[in-house]
Write a protein that holds these residues in place. Structure first.
Motif, PDB file in Angstrom:
ATOM      1  N   GLN A  82      34.221  26.132  48.932  1.00  0.00           N
ATOM      2  CA  GLN A  82      33.468  25.674  50.100  1.00  0.00           C
ATOM      3  C   GLN A  82      33.533  24.167  50.244  1.00  0.00           C
ATOM      4  OE1 GLN A  82      29.536  27.152  49.684  1.00  0.00           O
ATOM      5  NE2 GLN A  82      30.192  29.223  50.129  1.00  0.00           N
ATOM      6  N   PHE A 108      40.308  26.602  41.401  1.00  0.00           N
ATOM      7  CA  PHE A 108      39.303  26.525  42.468  1.00  0.00           C
ATOM      8  C   PHE A 108      37.927  26.736  41.847  1.00  0.00           C
ATOM      9  CE2 PHE A 108      38.028  30.930  42.533  1.00  0.00           C
ATOM     10  CZ  PHE A 108      39.134  31.618  42.071  1.00  0.00           C
ATOM     11  N   ILE A 126      23.971  40.020  44.803  1.00  0.00           N
ATOM     12  CA  ILE A 126      23.808  38.864  43.924  1.00  0.00           C
ATOM     13  C   ILE A 126      23.446  37.598  44.728  1.00  0.00           C
ATOM     14  CG2 ILE A 126      26.283  38.251  43.885  1.00  0.00           C
ATOM     15  CD1 ILE A 126      23.751  38.054  40.949  1.00  0.00           C
ATOM     16  N   GLU A 159      31.746  41.603  37.806  1.00  0.00           N
ATOM     17  CA  GLU A 159      32.682  42.248  38.751  1.00  0.00           C
ATOM     18  C   GLU A 159      33.530  43.198  37.917  1.00  0.00           C
ATOM     19  OE1 GLU A 159      32.485  41.913  41.878  1.00  0.00           O
ATOM     20  OE2 GLU A 159      31.228  40.138  42.058  1.00  0.00           O
ATOM     21  N   VAL A 200      24.622  36.193  36.641  1.00  0.00           N
ATOM     22  CA  VAL A 200      26.000  36.523  36.997  1.00  0.00           C
ATOM     23  C   VAL A 200      26.179  38.033  37.112  1.00  0.00           C
ATOM     24  CG1 VAL A 200      28.396  36.327  36.232  1.00  0.00           C
ATOM     25  CG2 VAL A 200      26.785  34.454  35.804  1.00  0.00           C
ATOM     26  N   THR A 218      20.352  35.001  44.060  1.00  0.00           N
ATOM     27  CA  THR A 218      20.133  33.910  43.098  1.00  0.00           C
ATOM     28  C   THR A 218      19.592  32.610  43.733  1.00  0.00           C
ATOM     29  OG1 THR A 218      22.515  33.483  43.115  1.00  0.00           O
ATOM     30  CG2 THR A 218      21.658  34.715  41.239  1.00  0.00           C
TER      31      THR A 218
HETATM   32  C1  LIG Z   1      28.671  28.533  45.796  1.00  0.00           C
HETATM   33  C2  LIG Z   1      28.850  29.772  44.971  1.00  0.00           C
HETATM   34  C3  LIG Z   1      27.807  30.250  44.207  1.00  0.00           C
HETATM   35  C4  LIG Z   1      27.962  31.423  43.463  1.00  0.00           C
HETATM   36  N1  LIG Z   1      26.902  31.905  42.750  1.00  0.00           N
HETATM   37  C5  LIG Z   1      27.030  33.057  42.058  1.00  0.00           C
HETATM   38  C6  LIG Z   1      25.924  33.620  41.347  1.00  0.00           C
HETATM   39  O1  LIG Z   1      24.819  33.074  41.337  1.00  0.00           O
HETATM   40  N2  LIG Z   1      26.129  34.765  40.663  1.00  0.00           N
HETATM   41  C7  LIG Z   1      27.341  35.408  40.655  1.00  0.00           C
HETATM   42  O2  LIG Z   1      27.463  36.458  40.022  1.00  0.00           O
HETATM   43  N3  LIG Z   1      28.379  34.894  41.350  1.00  0.00           N
HETATM   44  C8  LIG Z   1      28.267  33.746  42.025  1.00  0.00           C
HETATM   45  N4  LIG Z   1      29.351  33.236  42.693  1.00  0.00           N
HETATM   46  C9  LIG Z   1      30.658  33.908  42.578  1.00  0.00           C
HETATM   47  C10 LIG Z   1      31.406  33.430  41.337  1.00  0.00           C
HETATM   48  O3  LIG Z   1      31.775  32.092  41.484  1.00  0.00           O
HETATM   49  C11 LIG Z   1      32.668  34.210  41.050  1.00  0.00           C
HETATM   50  O4  LIG Z   1      33.440  34.191  42.214  1.00  0.00           O
HETATM   51  C12 LIG Z   1      32.398  35.645  40.638  1.00  0.00           C
HETATM   52  O5  LIG Z   1      31.676  35.667  39.418  1.00  0.00           O
HETATM   53  C13 LIG Z   1      33.698  36.402  40.449  1.00  0.00           C
HETATM   54  O6  LIG Z   1      34.496  35.720  39.551  1.00  0.00           O
HETATM   55  P1  LIG Z   1      35.431  36.501  38.525  1.00  0.00           P
HETATM   56  O7  LIG Z   1      36.253  35.508  37.806  1.00  0.00           O
HETATM   57  O8  LIG Z   1      34.635  37.458  37.714  1.00  0.00           O
HETATM   58  O9  LIG Z   1      36.321  37.324  39.516  1.00  0.00           O
HETATM   59  P2  LIG Z   1      37.820  36.964  39.934  1.00  0.00           P
HETATM   60  O10 LIG Z   1      38.725  37.196  38.805  1.00  0.00           O
HETATM   61  O11 LIG Z   1      37.815  35.645  40.574  1.00  0.00           O
HETATM   62  O12 LIG Z   1      38.041  38.090  41.011  1.00  0.00           O
HETATM   63  C14 LIG Z   1      37.270  38.117  42.192  1.00  0.00           C
HETATM   64  C15 LIG Z   1      37.099  39.559  42.661  1.00  0.00           C
HETATM   65  O13 LIG Z   1      38.346  40.104  42.993  1.00  0.00           O
HETATM   66  C16 LIG Z   1      38.563  41.316  42.331  1.00  0.00           C
HETATM   67  N5  LIG Z   1      40.003  41.367  42.038  1.00  0.00           N
HETATM   68  C17 LIG Z   1      40.668  40.829  41.012  1.00  0.00           C
HETATM   69  N6  LIG Z   1      41.992  41.087  41.116  1.00  0.00           N
HETATM   70  C18 LIG Z   1      42.168  41.802  42.257  1.00  0.00           C
HETATM   71  C19 LIG Z   1      43.262  42.364  42.921  1.00  0.00           C
HETATM   72  N7  LIG Z   1      44.501  42.242  42.435  1.00  0.00           N
HETATM   73  N8  LIG Z   1      43.045  43.040  44.067  1.00  0.00           N
HETATM   74  C20 LIG Z   1      41.822  43.168  44.579  1.00  0.00           C
HETATM   75  N9  LIG Z   1      40.733  42.664  43.988  1.00  0.00           N
HETATM   76  C21 LIG Z   1      40.904  41.982  42.849  1.00  0.00           C
HETATM   77  C22 LIG Z   1      37.706  41.266  41.101  1.00  0.00           C
HETATM   78  O14 LIG Z   1      37.306  42.564  40.664  1.00  0.00           O
HETATM   79  C23 LIG Z   1      36.500  40.503  41.625  1.00  0.00           C
HETATM   80  O15 LIG Z   1      35.606  41.365  42.249  1.00  0.00           O
HETATM   81  C24 LIG Z   1      29.202  32.089  43.449  1.00  0.00           C
HETATM   82  C25 LIG Z   1      30.261  31.574  44.210  1.00  0.00           C
HETATM   83  C26 LIG Z   1      30.093  30.454  44.975  1.00  0.00           C
HETATM   84  C27 LIG Z   1      31.223  29.939  45.800  1.00  0.00           C
END
Ligand SMILES: Cc1cc2nc3c(=O)[nH]c(=O)nc-3n(C[C@H](O)[C@H](O)[C@H](O)COP(=O)(O)OP(=O)(O)OC[C@H]3O[C@@H](n4cnc5c(N)ncnc54)[C@H](O)[C@@H]3O)c2cc1C
Length: 695
Positions: free
Chosen positions: A639, A635, A454, A403, A400, A457
Motif C-alpha cells: 500500500q 514487498f 482477520i 493461511e 495472525v 485487528t
Molecule cells: C497493512 C496490512 C496489515 C495486515 N495485517 C494483518 C493482520 O493483522 N493479521 C493477518 O493475519 N494478516 C495481516 N496482513 C496480511 C499479511 O501481511 C500477510 O499478507 C498474510 O499473513 C499472508 O502472508 P503469507 O506469507 O502467509 O501468505 P503468502 O505466502 O504471501 O500467500 C498469500 C496467499 O496466497 C495463497 N497462495 C500462495 N501461493 C498461491 C498460489 N500459487 N496460487 C493461489 N494462491 C496462493 C496463500 O495460501 C495465501 O492465502 C496485513 C497486510 C497488510 C497489507
C-alpha cells in the motif's frame, strides 16, 4: 489576614484560573460548571466523608509567603463538621511541620480529604475562625468533590508500628537519597497560595494530589524538578494559583515508613511541551527548591500499595519518553523483538506478544502495522501485521491468521512460519509501526468500525484506544462495531470486544455469522445470520455523519463501501485498509491528472534479472506485473506505506495509483506496489527500467 465573606455572585475562579481555562477554550463552560459544583458549604456526604478519615492533607502559606503542604493524622472523628458551614480539626501538627505556626484565626488553608484505599477525595478552601486547645475551627469558603484519576490505591496497614519520635532534618538541595526517593515516587501533594481578598472566595490556599507512574517526576539537578501536568478537571486550582503566585509547597509521604519530605520553592509553567514523547502530558511545570525538610517518623500511620490508578498506567514517565524518542531515531532499522507470549484466538488466528529491545518504546498509533522479517527456508521474507493491541497496552501484539491453503493452493509462507515455527522466546526482526489507516485525535465524529475476518485487528486496537483515551480525557465518542465472520470458531476476539461493550455504554456491537454453529443462539452469541448488507447498516447506523474504518477481504470492502455511499456517508469519511492488494474502487476516481498521465502501454525491464515485460493497464502495479511473471521482488504492506518494495528507477517515469508515503523514497526510487508507468509523450510505448532490491 482578612476574613472572607464569600460572595454568591462572584466567579468561583480567580484571574489565574480564568487565564488557563481560556487558553484551553473551556472558560465559559467551566464558569457554568464551577458555579454548580463549587459550594460555599459542606454537603452532608462531605461532612460524613471527613468524619471517617484518619488523615488529611493541608495546604497553607508561612509568614514569608512560602506555601507548604502538610499532613495531619488523628483517630477517625478528628475531623468533625458540626454544621455545613464549619469543619473542626482536633489534631496538632507534628514537631517540625511549619503548619504549627499557621493554625491561627484568620489564616486561609486548603484541605484535601483523601481516602487512598477507595481513591475518593474532596477539596475544601477555608479560613480559621477559632483555634484553641488543639482544636481549630474552619469556616468553609469553597468545597467540591474531585474524581479519582491518578490516585494509586493504598490501604492503611492494620498493625500500627512502634512510633518513634519525629526528627527534622533541613535540606537546601536534593542529596542522592532525596533524589532517588523523588524519582521513585508515584504520589505527591502540591500546595499553592494566592493572597486572600475580602469577598473573593476563589483566592487563598489550595492543596491537591498529583500521581503518576514512578519516574514521572524528573530531577533535573540538585534543586530543580520537572513535572508533567495530566488532563484534569479544568478547574486549574493549582496552576491558576501558580500564575498569580509562582510558588508551591510539595509533600511526599514515605508510605511504608511514615517519614515525610516537605519542600517549598518557586515554580514556572513551561510554555512549550517539554518533551514531545512524554505520553499523556498536557504541559509541564518546574519546581526550584527554596526550603525543604525531611521529618523522619512524622506519621503514626503506614500504608501498603495495592495498585496503580488505570490513569497513571495510561500516562508515561521520563524513562518511557526517552525510550520513545530513541525508537523514533531508529525508525528505518530492523530491530530484534522477542516473542514473549503466544495465544490462540480462534481456529486460525494466533496472537504474538512482542517485546521490543530494552530502552526502546515504539510510538504506535491505533490502526498501524509492523513490518516483520524472518528467514524462512534460507530465504528472507517480510510481511506487515497490524498491531492489535492499543497504544497504551504494555506489550505490542500482532494477531495472525494462518493461511492454510488447500489441496490446490499452497499455504501462506509467513503465516505458516509464525504459526508453526515461532515459539515463546523466538526473535523476530521488526520495523517501527507505520501506516496511514489510523484513528487520529482530529477525528471527532461517532465511529463505525466495520470489519470481516482477520480485518478485526485494527478495529480491536482502535476500540481499546477510544475507551482508554476516554478514561484519560473524560470524553468518549459513540462507537458502533460491526463484524462479520464465517462461524464462532473462526471469530477471533469475541470475548475481548464484549468485555469492552460490557464496560462502556457508548460501545455498541453487531456480530454477523454467515455459517453459525448449530448450537449457537441467535440474539445471544451473534446478532445476524448472513452477511452485512445495506439494510443492516441502515438499521444500526446512528447517523451518516461518522468516521468509518473498513477492513476485510476485497469483496466485503467493496460491498460495504458501496452501501455506505448509497446511505449518504461521505467518501472522505470512509477510511479503508485491505490486507492484500488494494482493490477498493472508490466513487471519487483517481486524480484526473494522474489518470491522463498514466501510460496505456509500456515495456518494463526488471534488473538485475534483465527481464523485459510488456505492461498494459490491466497488469496493475509493477509489483503485480513482476509477480505475474514469476519474479519475486520483496514487498510488505502493498500500500505504499512500509517501503519494503522500494526499487531503483533506472529509466522512465512512473505514477502512483494511490497515495504513498513519499518520505520512504527519493527521486530515483520507486515503490513497486503502487507504481504504474507514466505516459511518455515522445513515444507510443513508454519505457521503464527498475532495479529490484535483493532479498
Ligand atoms: C497493512 C496490512 C496489515 C495486515 N495485517 C494483518 C493482520 O493483522 N493479521 C493477518 O493475519 N494478516 C495481516 N496482513 C496480511 C499479511 O501481511 C500477510 O499478507 C498474510 O499473513 C499472508 O502472508 P503469507 O506469507 O502467509 O501468505 P503468502 O505466502 O504471501 O500467500 C498469500 C496467499 O496466497 C495463497 N497462495 C500462495 N501461493 C498461491 C498460489 N500459487 N496460487 C493461489 N494462491 C496462493 C496463500 O495460501 C495465501 O492465502 C496485513 C497486510 C497488510 C497489507
Amino acid at each position: 489576614m482578612n476574613t472572607i465573606t464569600p460572595s454568591k455572585t462572584a466567579s468561583p475562579f480567580h484571574a489565574g484560573e480564568h487565564h488557563l481555562q481560556r487558553q484551553l477554550g473551556v472558560r465559559e463552560s467551566m464558569e457554568q460548571f464551577g458555579s454548580k459544583v463549587i459550594r460555599d458549604y459542606l454537603p452532608e456526604q462531605h461532612q460524613d466523608f471527613y468524619h471517617h478519615l484518619p488523615y488529611v492533607i493541608i495546604g497553607h502559606a508561612d509568614s514569608q509567603g512560602w506555601p507548604w503542604a502538610s499532613v495531619l493524622c488523628g483517630e477517625p472523628g478528628f475531623l468533625h463538621s458540626p454544621d455545613p458551614d464549619h469543619l473542626n480539626i482536633h489534631a496538632t501538627p507534628v514537631a517540625g511541620d511549619p503548619l504549627q505556626h499557621i493554625l491561627q484565626p484568620g489564616a486561609h488553608i486548603g484541605l484535601l480529604g483523601i481516602d487512598l484505599r477507595t481513591r475518593r477525595r474532596n477539596r475544601l478552601a477555608a479560613h480559621i475562625t477559632e483555634s484553641r486547645k488543639g482544636t481549630v475551627q474552619l469556616r468553609v469558603d469553597q468545597s467540591f468533590g474531585n474524581c479519582p484519576q491518578y490516585i494509586q490505591a493504598r490501604t492503611l496497614s492494620t498493625s500500627a508500628p512502634h512510633h518513634s519520635s519525629p526528627e527534622t532534618q533541613l535540606i537546601h538541595q536534593f542529596d542522592q537519597h532525596t533524589r532517588t526517593f523523588i524519582e521513585q515516587s508515584d504520589t505527591f501533594f502540591v500546595a499553592s497560595y494566592v493572597p486572600a481578598q475580602e469577598g473573593d472566595a476563589s483566592r487563598g490556599a489550595d492543596v491537591s494530589h498529583r500521581g503518576g507512574q514512578p519516574g514521572f517526576i524528573r530531577v533535573d539537578n540538585t534543586r530543580k524538578l520537572t513535572i508533567p501536568d495530566y488532563p484534569g478537571n479544568h478547574h486549574f486550582n493549582t496552576l491558576g494559583n501558580f500564575i498569580e503566585n509562582p510558588k508551591a509547597g510539595l509533600l511526599f509521604i514515605d508510605f511504608e515508613r511514615g517519614h515525610v519530605l516537605m519542600l517549598t520553592g518557586r515554580v514556572a509553567i513551561l510554555e512549550e511541551v517539554d518533551h514531545p514523547y512524554y505520553k499523556g502530558a498536557e504541559r509541564f511545570w518546574t519546581f526550584t527548591l527554596e526550603h525543604g525538610r525531611w521529618i523522619k517518623n512524622a506519621l503514626p500511620l503506614r500504608w501498603h500499595f495495592d495498585e496503580y490508578s488505570p490513569n497513571s498506567l495510561l500516562a508515561g514517565n521520563w524513562a518511557h519518553a526517552a525510550a520513545a524518542q530513541k525508537a523514533d531515531t531508529l525508525r528505518d532499522q530492523w530491530l530484534d523483538y522477542q516473542v514473549v507470549r503466544i495465544q490462540q484466538e480462534s481456529l486460525q488466528v494466533k496472537s504474538f506478544y512482542l517485546q521490543p529491545p530494552a530502552d526502546i518504546s515504539p510510538d504506535v498509533k491505533p490502526g498501524q502495522f509492523l513490518t516483520v522479517k524472518a528467514t524462512i527456508d534460507g530465504k528472507e521474507h517480510s510481511r506487515t501485521y497490524t498491531v492489535s493491541s492499543a497504544p497504551a497496552d504494555t506489550l505490542l501484539r500482532i494477531s495472525v491468521k494462518h493461511e492454510q491453503g488447500s489441496a490446490t493452493i499452497p499455504p501462506g509462507v509467513f503465516s505458516s512460519y509464525l504459526h508453526q515455527s515461532v515459539a515463546t522466546g523466538s526473535t523476530l526482526q521488526v520495523k517501527m509501526p507505520r501506516g496511514e489507516f489510523v484513528l487520529t485525535e482530529e477525528l471527532q465524529k461517532p465511529v463505525l468500525l466495520l470489519s470481516a475476518g482477520i480485518g478485526i485487528t485494527p478495529m480491536l486496537a482502535m476500540a481499546r484506544h477510544i475507551f482508554q483515551e476516554g478514561l484519560r480525557t473524560r470524553t468518549v465518542r459513540p462507537v458502533l462495531f460491526i463484524h462479520s465472520a464465517r462461524s464462532a470458531g473462526e471469530r477471533a476476539f469475541y470475548d475481548d470486544i464484549m468485555k469492552l461493550a460490557d464496560h462502556h455504554p457508548a460501545f455498541k456491537t453487531v456480530w454477523a455469522l454467515s455459517q453459525p454453529e448449530h448450537y449457537l443462539v441467535l440474539g445471544r452469541e451473534y446478532d445476524v445470520q448472513g452477511r452485512i448488507n445495506k439494510a443492516l447498516l441502515q438499521n444500526h447506523l446512528p447517523t451518516t455523519e461518522l468516521d468509518v474504518f473498513l477492513c476485510g477481504p476485497g469483496g466485503f470492502m467493496q460491498a460495504q463501501y458501496d452501501a455506505l455511499r448509497a446511505l449518504g456517508v461521505a467518501d472522505s469519511d470512509i477510511y479503508a485498509e485491505s490486507f492484500g492488494p488494494s482493490s477498493l474502487q472508490r466513487e471519487q476516481t483517481e486524480d484526473p491528472e494522474i489518470a491522463n498521465n498514466t501510460a496505456r502501454r509500456a515495456v518494463v525491464t526488471f534488473h538485475p534479472d534483465d527481464v523485459e515485460l510488456q505492461w498494459s493497464t490491466e497488469d496493475g502495479s509493477l509489483l503485480e506485473l513482476a509477480e505475474a511473471h514469476g519474479l519475486h521482488p520483496p514487498f510488505g504492506c502493498r500500500q505504499g506505506q512500509c517501503g519494503e518494495c522500494k526499487a531503483r528507477l533506472l529509466q522512465g517515469k512512473i505514477n502512483y495509483r494511490t497515495p504513498v508515503n513519499a518520505t520512504l523514497v527519493d527521486q530515483e526510487e520507486v515503490l513497486l506496489c503502487c507504481a504504474v508507468p507514466a505516459d511518455d509523450p515522445a513515444s507510443d510505448t513508454a519505457r521503464v527500467a527498475v532495479k529490484v532490491s535483493e532479498h
